[in-house]
Motif scaffolding. Structure first.
Motif, PDB file in Angstrom:
ATOM      1  N   GLY A 176       0.650  -1.353   0.702  1.00 18.27           N
ATOM      2  CA  GLY A 176       0.039   0.632   0.036  1.00 18.27           C
ATOM      3  C   GLY A 176       0.895   1.401   0.149  1.00 18.27           C
ATOM      4  O   GLY A 176       2.303   1.323  -0.394  1.00 18.27           O
ATOM      5  N   ILE A 177      -0.047   2.541   0.373  1.00 16.94           N
ATOM      6  CA  ILE A 177       0.918   3.311   0.658  1.00 16.94           C
ATOM      7  C   ILE A 177       1.834   3.322   1.618  1.00 16.94           C
ATOM      8  O   ILE A 177       1.013   2.435   2.541  1.00 16.94           O
ATOM      9  N   ASN A 178       2.840   4.604   1.590  1.00 17.91           N
ATOM     10  CA  ASN A 178       3.564   4.832   2.825  1.00 17.91           C
ATOM     11  C   ASN A 178       4.480   3.541   3.512  1.00 17.91           C
ATOM     12  O   ASN A 178       4.685   4.032   4.311  1.00 17.91           O
ATOM     13  N   GLY A 179       4.616   3.260   2.120  1.00 17.05           N
ATOM     14  CA  GLY A 179       5.437   1.629   2.724  1.00 17.05           C
ATOM     15  C   GLY A 179       4.875   0.459   3.997  1.00 17.05           C
ATOM     16  O   GLY A 179       5.743  -0.627   4.415  1.00 17.05           O
ATOM     17  N   PHE A 180       3.496   0.537   3.678  1.00 16.61           N
ATOM     18  CA  PHE A 180       2.889  -0.549   4.224  1.00 16.61           C
ATOM     19  C   PHE A 180       2.948  -1.636   3.010  1.00 16.61           C
ATOM     20  O   PHE A 180       2.577  -1.412   2.205  1.00 16.61           O
ATOM     21  N   GLU A 181       2.129  -2.702   4.494  1.00 17.61           N
ATOM     22  CA  GLU A 181       1.634  -4.346   3.497  1.00 17.61           C
ATOM     23  C   GLU A 181       0.875  -4.818   4.039  1.00 17.61           C
ATOM     24  O   GLU A 181       0.995  -4.860   5.598  1.00 17.61           O
ATOM     25  N   ALA A 182       0.439  -5.673   3.865  1.00 16.35           N
ATOM     26  CA  ALA A 182      -0.160  -6.987   4.758  1.00 16.35           C
ATOM     27  C   ALA A 182      -0.251  -8.173   3.962  1.00 16.35           C
ATOM     28  O   ALA A 182      -0.690  -8.004   2.491  1.00 16.35           O
ATOM     29  N   GLU A 183      -0.646  -8.962   4.213  1.00 13.49           N
ATOM     30  CA  GLU A 183      -0.750 -10.726   3.950  1.00 13.49           C
ATOM     31  C   GLU A 183      -1.721 -11.008   4.573  1.00 13.49           C
ATOM     32  O   GLU A 183      -2.771 -11.388   5.672  1.00 13.49           O
ATOM     33  N   PHE A 184      -2.507 -11.171   3.322  1.00 15.87           N
ATOM     34  CA  PHE A 184      -4.064 -12.521   3.376  1.00 15.87           C
ATOM     35  C   PHE A 184      -3.603 -13.755   4.007  1.00 15.87           C
ATOM     36  O   PHE A 184      -3.222 -14.237   2.725  1.00 15.87           O
ATOM     37  N   ASN A 185      -4.425 -14.510   5.038  1.00 12.56           N
ATOM     38  CA  ASN A 185      -3.924 -15.628   5.144  1.00 12.56           C
ATOM     39  C   ASN A 185      -5.294 -16.067   5.338  1.00 12.56           C
ATOM     40  O   ASN A 185      -6.465 -16.068   6.122  1.00 12.56           O
ATOM     41  N   LYS A 186      -5.933 -16.983   3.995  1.00 11.45           N
ATOM     42  CA  LYS A 186      -7.221 -17.448   4.765  1.00 11.45           C
ATOM     43  C   LYS A 186      -7.538 -18.674   5.105  1.00 11.45           C
ATOM     44  O   LYS A 186      -8.016 -18.809   6.117  1.00 11.45           O
ATOM     45  N   SER A 187      -6.070 -19.533   5.830  1.00 15.23           N
ATOM     46  CA  SER A 187      -6.636 -20.403   6.788  1.00 15.23           C
ATOM     47  C   SER A 187      -6.653 -20.325   7.905  1.00 15.23           C
ATOM     48  O   SER A 187      -7.607 -20.424   8.686  1.00 15.23           O
ATOM     49  N   GLN A 188      -6.191 -18.751   7.994  1.00 13.90           N
ATOM     50  CA  GLN A 188      -6.052 -18.340   9.439  1.00 13.90           C
ATOM     51  C   GLN A 188      -7.089 -16.822  10.048  1.00 13.90           C
ATOM     52  O   GLN A 188      -6.979 -16.333  10.974  1.00 13.90           O
ATOM     53  N   THR A 189      -7.233 -16.566   8.934  1.00 10.84           N
ATOM     54  CA  THR A 189      -8.544 -15.721   7.981  1.00 10.84           C
ATOM     55  C   THR A 189      -8.125 -14.001   9.037  1.00 10.84           C
ATOM     56  O   THR A 189      -8.850 -14.223  10.152  1.00 10.84           O
ATOM     57  N   SER A 190      -7.092 -13.752   8.503  1.00 11.99           N
ATOM     58  CA  SER A 190      -6.657 -13.200   8.852  1.00 11.99           C
ATOM     59  C   SER A 190      -6.179 -11.899   7.768  1.00 11.99           C
ATOM     60  O   SER A 190      -5.362 -12.327   6.692  1.00 11.99           O
ATOM     61  N   PHE A 191      -5.788 -10.868   8.545  1.00  8.57           N
ATOM     62  CA  PHE A 191      -5.064  -9.775   7.103  1.00  8.57           C
ATOM     63  C   PHE A 191      -3.900  -8.890   7.898  1.00  8.57           C
ATOM     64  O   PHE A 191      -4.448  -7.431   8.666  1.00  8.57           O
ATOM     65  N   HIS A 192      -2.792  -8.902   8.364  1.00  4.36           N
ATOM     66  CA  HIS A 192      -2.403  -8.107   9.933  1.00  4.36           C
ATOM     67  C   HIS A 192      -1.781  -7.637   8.409  1.00  4.36           C
ATOM     68  O   HIS A 192      -1.108  -7.838   7.635  1.00  4.36           O
ATOM     69  N   LEU A 193      -1.210  -6.183   9.508  1.00  6.61           N
ATOM     70  CA  LEU A 193      -0.481  -4.862   8.528  1.00  6.61           C
ATOM     71  C   LEU A 193       0.967  -5.019   9.049  1.00  6.61           C
ATOM     72  O   LEU A 193       0.547  -5.281   9.774  1.00  6.61           O
ATOM     73  N   ARG A 194       1.536  -4.510   8.189  1.00  8.74           N
ATOM     74  CA  ARG A 194       3.026  -4.347   8.827  1.00  8.74           C
ATOM     75  C   ARG A 194       3.953  -3.330   8.145  1.00  8.74           C
ATOM     76  O   ARG A 194       3.702  -2.973   6.821  1.00  8.74           O
ATOM     77  N   LYS A 195       4.816  -2.871   9.093  1.00 17.74           N
ATOM     78  CA  LYS A 195       6.339  -1.940   8.131  1.00 17.74           C
ATOM     79  C   LYS A 195       7.302  -2.253   8.828  1.00 17.74           C
ATOM     80  O   LYS A 195       7.174  -1.942   9.846  1.00 17.74           O
ATOM     81  N   PRO A 196       8.188  -2.338   7.685  1.00 20.83           N
ATOM     82  CA  PRO A 196       9.645  -2.653   8.839  1.00 20.83           C
ATOM     83  C   PRO A 196       9.882  -1.123   9.015  1.00 20.83           C
ATOM     84  O   PRO A 196      11.137  -1.363  10.170  1.00 20.83           O
ATOM     85  N   SER A 197       9.630  -0.095   9.124  1.00 22.56           N
ATOM     86  CA  SER A 197      10.143   0.809  10.169  1.00 22.56           C
ATOM     87  C   SER A 197       9.496   2.143   9.693  1.00 22.56           C
ATOM     88  O   SER A 197       9.032   3.034   8.712  1.00 22.56           O
ATOM     89  N   VAL A 198       8.701   2.115  10.987  1.00 20.62           N
ATOM     90  CA  VAL A 198       7.661   3.300  11.275  1.00 20.62           C
ATOM     91  C   VAL A 198       8.453   4.670  11.679  1.00 20.62           C
ATOM     92  O   VAL A 198       9.232   5.039  11.763  1.00 20.62           O
ATOM     93  N   HIS A 199       7.670   5.542  10.923  1.00 20.02           N
ATOM     94  CA  HIS A 199       8.040   7.427  11.004  1.00 20.02           C
ATOM     95  C   HIS A 199       7.092   8.129  12.720  1.00 20.02           C
ATOM     96  O   HIS A 199       5.539   7.544  12.289  1.00 20.02           O
ATOM     97  N   ILE A 200       7.732   8.625  13.012  1.00 20.98           N
ATOM     98  CA  ILE A 200       6.560   9.842  13.978  1.00 20.98           C
ATOM     99  C   ILE A 200       5.626   9.818  13.125  1.00 20.98           C
ATOM    100  O   ILE A 200       4.301   9.889  13.483  1.00 20.98           O
ATOM    101  N   SER A 201       5.119  10.133  11.284  1.00 14.42           N
ATOM    102  CA  SER A 201       4.590  10.600  11.215  1.00 14.42           C
ATOM    103  C   SER A 201       3.107   9.240  11.012  1.00 14.42           C
ATOM    104  O   SER A 201       2.118  10.231  10.486  1.00 14.42           O
ATOM    105  N   ASP A 202       3.396   8.370  11.092  1.00 13.53           N
ATOM    106  CA  ASP A 202       2.834   6.991  11.040  1.00 13.53           C
ATOM    107  C   ASP A 202       1.830   7.221  12.551  1.00 13.53           C
ATOM    108  O   ASP A 202       0.587   6.455  12.417  1.00 13.53           O
ATOM    109  N   THR A 203       1.771   8.346  13.138  1.00 12.33           N
ATOM    110  CA  THR A 203       0.818   8.035  14.535  1.00 12.33           C
ATOM    111  C   THR A 203      -0.291   8.326  13.577  1.00 12.33           C
ATOM    112  O   THR A 203      -0.699   9.355  13.587  1.00 12.33           O
ATOM    113  N   ALA A 204      -1.386   7.438  13.901  1.00 10.94           N
ATOM    114  CA  ALA A 204      -2.888   7.617  13.617  1.00 10.94           C
ATOM    115  C   ALA A 204      -3.512   6.466  14.030  1.00 10.94           C
ATOM    116  O   ALA A 204      -2.879   5.726  14.945  1.00 10.94           O
TER     117      ALA A 204
END
Lengths: 113, 115
Positions: free
Chosen positions: A59-87
């Motif tokens: 996605g935007i701003n360096g975020f990514e997510a992985e769809f895991n059908k077997s675990q019914t999950s969609f976790h959001l990840r970012k390898p290195s966060v910035h102060i501006s990601d506070t939200a």
């Protein structure tokens, strides 16, 4: 009924550290998944979405997510966060044939120096 | 600029005094929706509309009314506001009539306080 669970209401993290925001949804055959971000005093904007195909979505701003059908999950990840990601970050799900979008309760990401 | 606008942005009113929050989009979207956001509860859908003259209830429709007479406008009406309707309200629109696959575009929000 559609449901979305965001397991953490708040995630504190230091700047430049990695972060994962967790999201689980109720199982269904055909599901579409979204992450929205809400910066202070603003409306929501789309970060990324999974409709079909590759389970890793960027996605935007360096975020990514992985769809895991077997675990019914969609976790959001970012390898290195910035102060501006506070939200606040919202996971949302819709299902084929339905006309509504169901949101989780949100996870507040707090990035400190 | 493509956008969803809401008015007013802030409103303080008293119990029982009818009010309308306007919502307008300039993207020619078919689908429009209203949400309320409350701490710890996330966003909950109030009403949605898949097209002009077509509206349907969301998860929390009690105490609200909507109308969709024109494609671009989708006002939210509180006939007799009560304190439990104090909340942050968002209007959203989507190009996808079925919504399932579509991105929603959100307005800036209306903070309503009912005393």
């Amino acid at each position: 009924a559609q449901s979305v669970t965001q397991l953490d209401s708040q995630v504190p993290v230091f700047e430049e550290a990695p972060v994962e925001l967790r999201c689980n949804y109720s199982s269904s055959v055909s599901v579409y998944l979204f992450w929205y971000v809400q910066y202070p005093n603003q409306g929501l904007q789309l970060l990324l979405k999974y409709l079909s195909g590759s389970t890793l979505v960027k996605g935007i701003n360096g975020f990514e997510a992985e769809f895991n059908k077997s675990q019914t999950s969609f976790h959001l990840r970012k390898p290195s966060v910035h102060i501006s990601d506070t939200a606040e970050y919202f996971c949302a799900v819709s299902y084929s044939g339905y006309s509504t979008l169901t949101f989780g309760k949100g996870t507040m990401l707090l990035v400190s120096p | 600029e493509a956008q969803v606008t809401q008015n007013p942005r802030y409103l303080i009113t008293v119990t029982g005094k009818k009010l309308t929050v306007t919502c307008s989009q300039n993207m020619n979207h078919e689908y429009m929706s209203w949400y309320r956001q409350d701490p710890g509860l996330g966003l909950r859908q109030i009403y949605y509309s898949m097209n002009v003259e077509v509206t349907d209830k969301g998860d929390v429709p009690e105490g609200y009314k909507v109308s969709r007479k024109e494609k671009r406008n989708f006002p939210l009406i509180l006939e007799s506001p009560s304190p439990n309707q104090t909340s942050l309200y968002f209007c959203a629109s989507s190009p996808d009539v079925g919504l399932a696959r579509g991105e929603q575009y959100f307005g800036p929000g209306t903070r309503l306080t009912v005393t």
